[in-house]
Design a protein around this motif. Structure first.
Motif: not given
Length: 927
Positions: A409-413, A417-420
């Motif tokens: 998902g998104r970094s927000l979730l 930061e970094g690779s999902p």
């Protein structure tokens, strides 16, 4: 909906095991029976809904007291074999532990009956159904909880609406509450009567319950066989014919899942179209829309309801924790390894036009075949994962040493930061705590130690638990967002000490927790972030409040504006060099993953726009035959009555800026699709007519390629939040917003927004929008005061009945709401790069107009004018300056409105990291 009748089912004692009741002395038995009779009537009344905030009630004795003791002993015996720690609580498949002895339910998020309460602050974890003790909780669009005496209670939606435009058409009664009646909390009886339930789980539109004797019951929507059994509604919602799948297949009454004979279930989980269960040996079963238990091959739809053992490497492992998301699931083994698999779904049974590619969002946290279970390694290697949670397409897990890892998902979730696509540790305020529980909703995440709850992700529905006016966290590049970027401590009594957390779950737009009181407070006592005043939704217009507001206004600290650069220093940080012209920008732009939803809202736009723009021009233009066609390079989005007209006409004095035929056509919000006439873009009101509004400008740009054009429809900014989208959008079944549509149509657009003290803006609008009442006398300040009192009362009534977001979306009442800038800004920040948004303040613009014009021209990448050109620009008479003509506002009216707008201003100041948006400017000195 079809009525179902079932014979009462009695629980039978296992052969060879004497019951607890049989072992008791006869005298104790007689005493217990008498007690049950005495308590029966009283307990029945006690279990009725009382969701207020009255005095703390002790847990009520129940007619199931002895049954409860018996089932707890049986449950402990059955479940302790798969226990991985001594933790208490059970949360929607997240972990397999012994049942909790019972605690208080806490809820927060979207204020609906899914919270189990309609009182208190929905943005904070606060107690719900305080008169009951709970051992299990689960949430989606509805909630299911289990009381300490083994009874399932459900609350919230009982329909399958809100699922989007794909998959199965919605049913008005899909049955996930398992009972008739309203959305209010109520017990589920029928076949569950006489059963002791130890766990409840919720899918999007279905519910399941695990009993102490290892049975699994399901009810709700069965469109992909997720109930694991036959249901009814083969051809329509009212069809009594049996079915195992199909758009209208459902069951409103609990029924046994068709597990193989002899299987005893100790835990379950549910996603949108998939269900899961683990038996006492730790073997994992799945059914519904899932090929992971079939070597990656999806079963036929009518056969998908049959539970299947998961195959592959995971088949030889003992599963101790597991959860299902929308497009994937994950499971942890007794050794602490994590396995993931894609269910071949995209949230809509794989029916989206652009189907979600497996592992597209990195939800698996690994490489390899996504359609069969595979191990997640990387940062998890050598660690023992004990608790897991799956969101729509992101995962949250915690390890034996209390650390939290996320992926997908998104970094927000993810809270990082970094690779999902691979797991990494999430830090924030929880980093130094010992995390025991995790949760993953659709657009928010959570975690908890035994004493503290944390939340992060989207706070649109107040699901993070940090309050309505949480202190906004900063991204690494210094840009601000209204969401909770990193894990933050939830507010409210559950995190104030004295409560022991036992379970945590995330629903679709809410969250639930269970905690035991160890001497903690039952009421919220701490200040709510920056907002220590009244809540925006409960501002009052009574005489006493007016007096208090006037006193507060008199005592407030004014901002020091004496510094020579005060009115201009906020401009420079917003100005970044423009590296690409419109043509190159559009060429590099990647369309949104939601374009398949956005395009149908305005297909006439993409019929007109060219595949590429002419690189010879700074403005977005293209040759159409022998003529040049152009669309805006910039847009003054608003806000109305904040100085947009003056700014636009000053800009038009620049020799390289060419006006449109209509300064503010309001095409994006007022001209509907399909077109219904000329609107403001003749002859048809469609996008082709909108482009024609810039024909004169295009002819000039053809001669001067450095020229640009734009428009200033001043209501565009406040058309966000679902208010307008090619016509009124408040009742339209779409999630597409104005900022999203404009971003896809003109990704290079430079957007300018001017804010003004919302009190003064409201006063100006009051006079301006009476221009058509020519036969009416000029209104007075007293008339305005009456209007303000009435509008605030209307707002209170609307919010009380429908909630804040509904009232904002329906503009009720319109001019009062337009000053709630914080309710609209997040849609723009969520869809537009910060360097393409320039926020100005009218009061600063009025004080230093030349410096503001210089900043705007730099923001547009235009050359600075020479002296003669500056004289023309700044020599222009101020447009639409009528405030000086109005009589002064009554002091009590200003105090009332300043108090009303305070929480919205505080939120805006947080978002933009600038206290100038608190509008604490010193009052003008009288002359």
């Amino acid at each position: 909906m079809r009525n179902y009748q079932h014979n009462r089912r009695h629980q039978q004692q296992p052969q060879g095991r004497p019951s607890l009741l049989a072992q008791l002395p006869q005298a104790l038995v007689i005493t217990a029976i008498v007690s049950i009779v005495i308590y029966a009537g009283w307990a029945y009344q006690t279990l009725s809904i009382r969701s207020g905030h009255g005095p703390v009630q002790p847990a009520a004795p129940s007619v199931r007291l002895l049954k409860s003791e018996q089932a707890n002993i049986a449950a402990n015996t059955a479940v302790l074999g798969s226990t991985v720690s001594g933790r208490m609580g059970r949360s929607s498949g997240a972990q397999l532990t012994r049942p909790s002895p019972g605690g208080t339910l806490f809820s927060w998020g979207l204020k609906e009956w899914r919270l189990g309460r309609l009182q208190g602050d929905e943005s904070l974890p606060e107690p719900a159904l305080r008169h009951l003790n709970f051992i299990s909780a689960a949430g989606s669009r509805h909630s299911a909880v289990v009381t300490a005496d083994g009874v399932v209670w459900t609350m919230g939606h009982n329909d399958s609406r809100g699922g989007g435009g794909h998959g199965s058409p919605p049913l008005d009664a899909s049955g996930q509450l398992g009972r008739g009646g309203s959305q209010e909390p109520g017990p589920v009886e029928g076949p569950l009567r006489g059963k002791f339930v130890v766990q409840a789980v919720t899918g999007r539109y279905h519910t399941m319950a695990v009993t102490a004797d290892g049975e699994l019951y399901s009810w709700g929507l069965n469109d992909w066989g997720q109930l694991g059994r036959r249901a009814a509604g083969a051809t329509s919602a009212s069809d009594p014919s049996p079915c195992t799948a199909g758009a209208s297949c459902h069951s409103g009454t609990p029924g046994l899942v068709s597990l193989p004979g002899g299987v005893r279930v100790v835990g379950a989980a549910a996603g949108r179209y998939v269900s899961m269960a683990v038996d006492e040996s730790g073997r994992l079963y799945t059914w519904g829309h899932d090929g992971c238990s079939n070597g990656g091959k999806m079963p036929e739809r009518n056969e998908a309801y049959k539970p299947r053992l998961v195959s592959g490497e995971l088949a030889s492992k003992r599963v101790v924790a597991f959860d299902a998301g929308y497009v994937f699931w994950l499971a942890a083994t007794a050794e602490g390894e994590v396995y993931t698999c894609n269910s071949q779904d995209d949230g809509y049974a794989g029916t989206l036009p652009d189907k979600h590619a497996p592992n597209l969002a990195g939800e698996l946290g690994r490489d390899g075949d996504p359609l069969v279970p595979g191990r997640v390694a990387g940062a998890l290697s050598g660690l023992k994962v004990e608790v897991v949670a799956a969101g729509r397409e992101h995962a949250v897990v915690s390890t034996a040493d209390g650390k939290v890892f996320t992926w997908g998902g998104r970094s927000l979730l993810r809270g990082r930061e970094g690779s999902p696509k691979e797991p990494a540790q999430t830090l924030g305020e929880l980093a130094k705590d010992n995390i025991r529980f995790v949760s993953a909703g659709e657009y928010h995440s959570g975690a908890a130690s035994e004493t503290t709850v944390y939340g992060w992700g989207s706070n649109d529905y107040l699901c993070t638990g940090v309050g309505k006016h949480n202190k906004v966290q900063k991204l690494e590049d210094g840009h601000d967002r209204g969401d909770v970027i990193l894990p933050a401590k939830a507010l409210g009594p559950i995190s104030e000490g004295g409560w022991q957390v036992q379970a945590l779950v995330a629903g679709y737009q809410h969250a639930l927790a269970i905690a035991v009181n160890k001497g903690g407070s039952w009421e919220t006592t701490k200040p709510r972030a920056l907002n220590e005043g009244q809540d925006a939704a409960t501002s009052t217009s009574t005489a006493s409040t007016q007096t208090a507001a006037a006193t507060g206004a008199a005592e407030q600290q004014y901002t020091d504006t004496s510094a020579p650069d005060y009115h201009t220093r906020y401009l420079a940080p917003q100005l970044q060099p423009i590296e690409l012209n419109a043509s190159e920008y559009a060429k590099r732009y990647r369309r949104s993953d939601r374009f398949n939803l956005i395009e149908p809202e305005s297909p006439d736009i993409w019929k007109v726009l060219p595949p590429a723009y002419d690189p010879r021009f700074k403005n977005p233009c293209w040759m159409a035959g022998q003529r040049l066609r152009c669309i805006p390079y910039f847009h003054i989005l608003g806000v109305s009555k904040c100085g947009t007209t003056d700014l636009y006409h000053r800009l038009s004095k620049h020799p390289e800026l060419f006006e449109s035929r209509n300064k503010g056509p309001h095409w994006w919000d007022e001209c509907p699709y399909p077109p219904k006439g000329a609107c403001t873009a003749p002859p048809n009101g469609d996008f082709d007519g909108y482009v024609d509004l810039f024909t004169d400008a295009a002819e000039k740009i053809l001669k001067l390629p450095t020229g640009v054009t734009g428009e200033a429809s001043s209501n565009t900014f406040t058309s966000a939040a679902g208010v307008y989208l090619r016509g009124p959008s408040m009742d339209r079944n779409t999630t597409v917003t104005m900022p999203e549509l404009m971003r896809e149509a003109s990704p290079f657009l430079r957007n300018i927004i001017i804010f003004r003290n919302p009190v003064d803006r409201y006063y100006s609008a009051f006079y301006y929008y009476r221009w058509w009442l020519k036969d009416q006398p000029t209104p007075t300040p007293e008339d305005f005061h009456k209007t303000a009192v009435r509008d605030i009362a209307d707002w209170q009534s609307c919010v009380g009945q429908n909630g804040l977001k509904w009232c904002v979306r329906h503009y009720n009442p319109q001019q009062l709401i337009k000053g709630m800038y914080s309710e609209f800004i997040m849609d723009w920040l969520a869809n537009w790069p910060r360097d393409q948004l320039l926020f100005l303040r009218n009061e600063d613009y009025s004080k230093t107009p030349r410096e503001h014009m210089e900043a705007v021209l730099k923001f547009l990448g235009m050359r600075q004018p020479n002296d003669a050109e500056w004289q023309t620009i700044m020599g222009m008479e101020t447009r639409n300056k009528n405030s000086d003509k109005y009589k002064k506002m009554l002091p009590e009216t200003r105090a009332l409105l300043e108090d009303f707008y305070q929480p919205f201003n505080e939120r805006l100041a947080e978002i933009l990291s600038d206290d100038r948006y608190l509008w604490r400017d010193p009052p003008k000195t009288s002359t």
